[in-house]
Write a protein that holds these residues in place. Structure first.
Motif, PDB file in Angstrom:
ATOM      1  N   ARG A 175      82.237  39.166  40.854  1.00  0.00           N
ATOM      2  CA  ARG A 175      81.743  40.523  40.650  1.00  0.00           C
ATOM      3  C   ARG A 175      80.495  40.514  39.769  1.00  0.00           C
ATOM      4  NH1 ARG A 175      85.692  44.539  37.738  1.00  0.00           N
ATOM      5  NH2 ARG A 175      84.800  43.374  36.016  1.00  0.00           N
ATOM      6  N   LEU A 176      80.552  39.705  38.698  1.00  0.00           N
ATOM      7  CA  LEU A 176      79.396  39.616  37.806  1.00  0.00           C
ATOM      8  C   LEU A 176      78.180  39.068  38.554  1.00  0.00           C
ATOM      9  CD1 LEU A 176      78.247  39.889  34.926  1.00  0.00           C
ATOM     10  CD2 LEU A 176      78.973  37.532  34.510  1.00  0.00           C
ATOM     11  N   ALA A 177      78.390  37.995  39.319  1.00  0.00           N
ATOM     12  CA  ALA A 177      77.277  37.368  40.046  1.00  0.00           C
ATOM     13  C   ALA A 177      76.666  38.360  41.040  1.00  0.00           C
ATOM     14  CB  ALA A 177      77.767  36.114  40.774  1.00  0.00           C
ATOM     15  N   VAL A 178      77.533  39.041  41.807  1.00  0.00           N
ATOM     16  CA  VAL A 178      77.021  39.974  42.823  1.00  0.00           C
ATOM     17  C   VAL A 178      76.341  41.169  42.165  1.00  0.00           C
ATOM     18  CG1 VAL A 178      77.783  41.690  44.522  1.00  0.00           C
ATOM     19  CG2 VAL A 178      78.455  39.312  44.760  1.00  0.00           C
ATOM     20  N   ASN A 179      76.914  41.667  41.072  1.00  0.00           N
ATOM     21  CA  ASN A 179      76.273  42.787  40.367  1.00  0.00           C
ATOM     22  C   ASN A 179      74.857  42.420  39.943  1.00  0.00           C
ATOM     23  OD1 ASN A 179      78.341  44.596  40.547  1.00  0.00           O
ATOM     24  ND2 ASN A 179      79.234  44.086  38.557  1.00  0.00           N
ATOM     25  N   ILE A 180      74.685  41.198  39.472  1.00  0.00           N
ATOM     26  CA  ILE A 180      73.360  40.778  39.005  1.00  0.00           C
ATOM     27  C   ILE A 180      72.425  40.557  40.189  1.00  0.00           C
ATOM     28  CG2 ILE A 180      72.130  38.890  37.844  1.00  0.00           C
ATOM     29  CD1 ILE A 180      74.420  38.851  35.809  1.00  0.00           C
ATOM     30  N   LEU A 181      72.953  39.982  41.275  1.00  0.00           N
ATOM     31  CA  LEU A 181      72.113  39.799  42.471  1.00  0.00           C
ATOM     32  C   LEU A 181      71.716  41.140  43.085  1.00  0.00           C
ATOM     33  CD1 LEU A 181      73.838  36.776  44.237  1.00  0.00           C
ATOM     34  CD2 LEU A 181      71.498  36.837  43.372  1.00  0.00           C
ATOM     35  N   ASN A 182      72.599  42.143  42.964  1.00  0.00           N
ATOM     36  CA  ASN A 182      72.314  43.459  43.549  1.00  0.00           C
ATOM     37  C   ASN A 182      71.284  44.259  42.745  1.00  0.00           C
ATOM     38  OD1 ASN A 182      74.091  43.027  45.627  1.00  0.00           O
ATOM     39  ND2 ASN A 182      75.675  44.426  44.896  1.00  0.00           N
ATOM     40  N   MET A 183      71.034  43.837  41.496  1.00  0.00           N
ATOM     41  CA  MET A 183      70.048  44.568  40.685  1.00  0.00           C
ATOM     42  C   MET A 183      68.649  44.319  41.234  1.00  0.00           C
ATOM     43  SD  MET A 183      71.330  43.459  36.882  1.00  0.00           S
ATOM     44  CE  MET A 183      70.271  44.499  35.885  1.00  0.00           C
TER      45      MET A 183
ATOM     46  N   ARG B 216      65.293  42.723  41.279  1.00  0.00           N
ATOM     47  CA  ARG B 216      65.111  41.373  40.756  1.00  0.00           C
ATOM     48  C   ARG B 216      64.486  41.343  39.355  1.00  0.00           C
ATOM     49  NH1 ARG B 216      66.998  36.986  43.715  1.00  0.00           N
ATOM     50  NH2 ARG B 216      68.303  38.678  44.465  1.00  0.00           N
TER      51      ARG B 216
ATOM     52  N   ALA C 100      67.069  42.128  36.777  1.00  0.00           N
ATOM     53  CA  ALA C 100      68.035  41.039  36.650  1.00  0.00           C
ATOM     54  C   ALA C 100      67.444  39.925  35.793  1.00  0.00           C
ATOM     55  CB  ALA C 100      68.412  40.511  38.033  1.00  0.00           C
ATOM     56  N   ILE C 101      66.181  39.593  36.041  1.00  0.00           N
ATOM     57  CA  ILE C 101      65.530  38.541  35.254  1.00  0.00           C
ATOM     58  C   ILE C 101      65.454  38.969  33.790  1.00  0.00           C
ATOM     59  CG2 ILE C 101      63.316  37.360  34.882  1.00  0.00           C
ATOM     60  CD1 ILE C 101      63.094  37.215  37.970  1.00  0.00           C
TER      61      ILE C 101
END
Lengths: 200, 200
Positions: A29-37, A39, A42-43
């Motif tokens: 969930r954490l990984a996908v939440n960050i990928l969905n932001m 870019r 997220a960076i």
């Protein structure tokens, strides 16, 4: 067919899953939440983490996470230096500090004894607590580890190390939390609330 | 007295709290867990996140997170290109893929309609789905959004967009999960399980 998960994503999930309190699902969930932001955002978030790692370290004296060598509590000359409140993590101290009811110093253990997670006394800042108490004119140590099985075990381990010194050792009080419904309280809490009843 | 929380730590907690599914407490837990790691390991973890952001992006065709321009499913010539399975997130597709039971293509929405979180159709990859169905010889679209109120709403929104095209539109089946106890199932699930009973 699991190999359609891209390597760089799988690595993040694997590493986050190994953090205490995280499982595979919460890591995903954490990984996908960050990928969905977006870019850029997220960076920015990842850079904020990196900045935290660069700036924050434990206070030289008490272990509280701080940006200075000494935390604001240890460097505050108006604090009562004869009382030390022992907590598991920095955020426990931040929470106590919000109450405004404590004017002594802290000591952050950096966790709790946990045979299951293989956390022993050597992994915690316990030796440095004993040293502090020995070296400084300490009158009272308040054991404010969490009211859990592991927090209790940690408190009683520390109690045994300190009990022969000429200081008061206290444990943060058990009782009903404010707003609680009496009939829903667990037996242990209710028993402690009765045992520690206070005159009105 | 809350200002003893160091700025660099407060920023991480603030930013993580704004992620969907995260509150202040879980953000604090993540931050402290990372600060409690040996510093070298923590920096490695953050670098793994950065690497993920550099390498992973949505597949040009279906939106599945991948390191290539086309994901392994879209670039696999043996897959049935006439069937598209619509999912909310990449990990839903990874889960379906693990069953080995689906040989078609995917379409990743990147979320679900959610008035509460202010997620509208424009925020999701819905238009690109309609385009894909129009342009490619599609026979069936399987709506595999989650069996939640929001997943249902998303499925029925997409159904309305596609219903006049000459394709089969199906919804992933509701029923009792394997290992469930019948008397503990909620009424909706039980009603659906009866409604969709299958001959033995």
């Amino acid at each position: 067919m699991e190999n359609i998960i891209p390597e760089a994503l799988r690595k993040v999930v694997e590493e986050v899953s190994s953090l205490p309190g995280y499982g595979e699902k919460s890591a995903q969930r954490l990984a996908v939440n960050i990928l969905n932001m977006p870019r850029g955002e997220a960076i920015q978030l990842i850079k904020t983490f990196m900045e935290m790692l660069e700036k924050i370290h434990p206070c030289r004296e008490c272990g509280l996470y701080t940006e200075e060598e000494l935390c604001p509590v240890c460097s505050d000359e108006t604090r009562d230096r004869s009382t030390i409140c022992v907590v598991e993590e920095s955020f426990d101290a931040f929470a106590i500090e919000r109450t405004g009811k404590f004017r002594g110093l802290y000591h952050v253990l950096g966790g709790r004894l946990s045979p299951l997670e293989e956390i022993t006394a050597e992994d915690l800042n316990i030796e440095s607590l004993v040293e502090r108490v020995k070296k400084n004119p300490t009158k009272e140590v308040i054991l404010a580890t969490n009211p859990t099985v592991e927090g209790e075990a940690t408190a009683s381990y520390i109690y045994n190390l300190l009990k022969n010194m000429d200081i008061t050792i206290s444990r943060i009080a058990y009782g009903l939390p404010f707003g609680a419904v009496l009939e829903n309280a667990d037996d242990f809490t209710l028993a402690k609330a009765l045992e520690h009843k206070t005159p009105i």
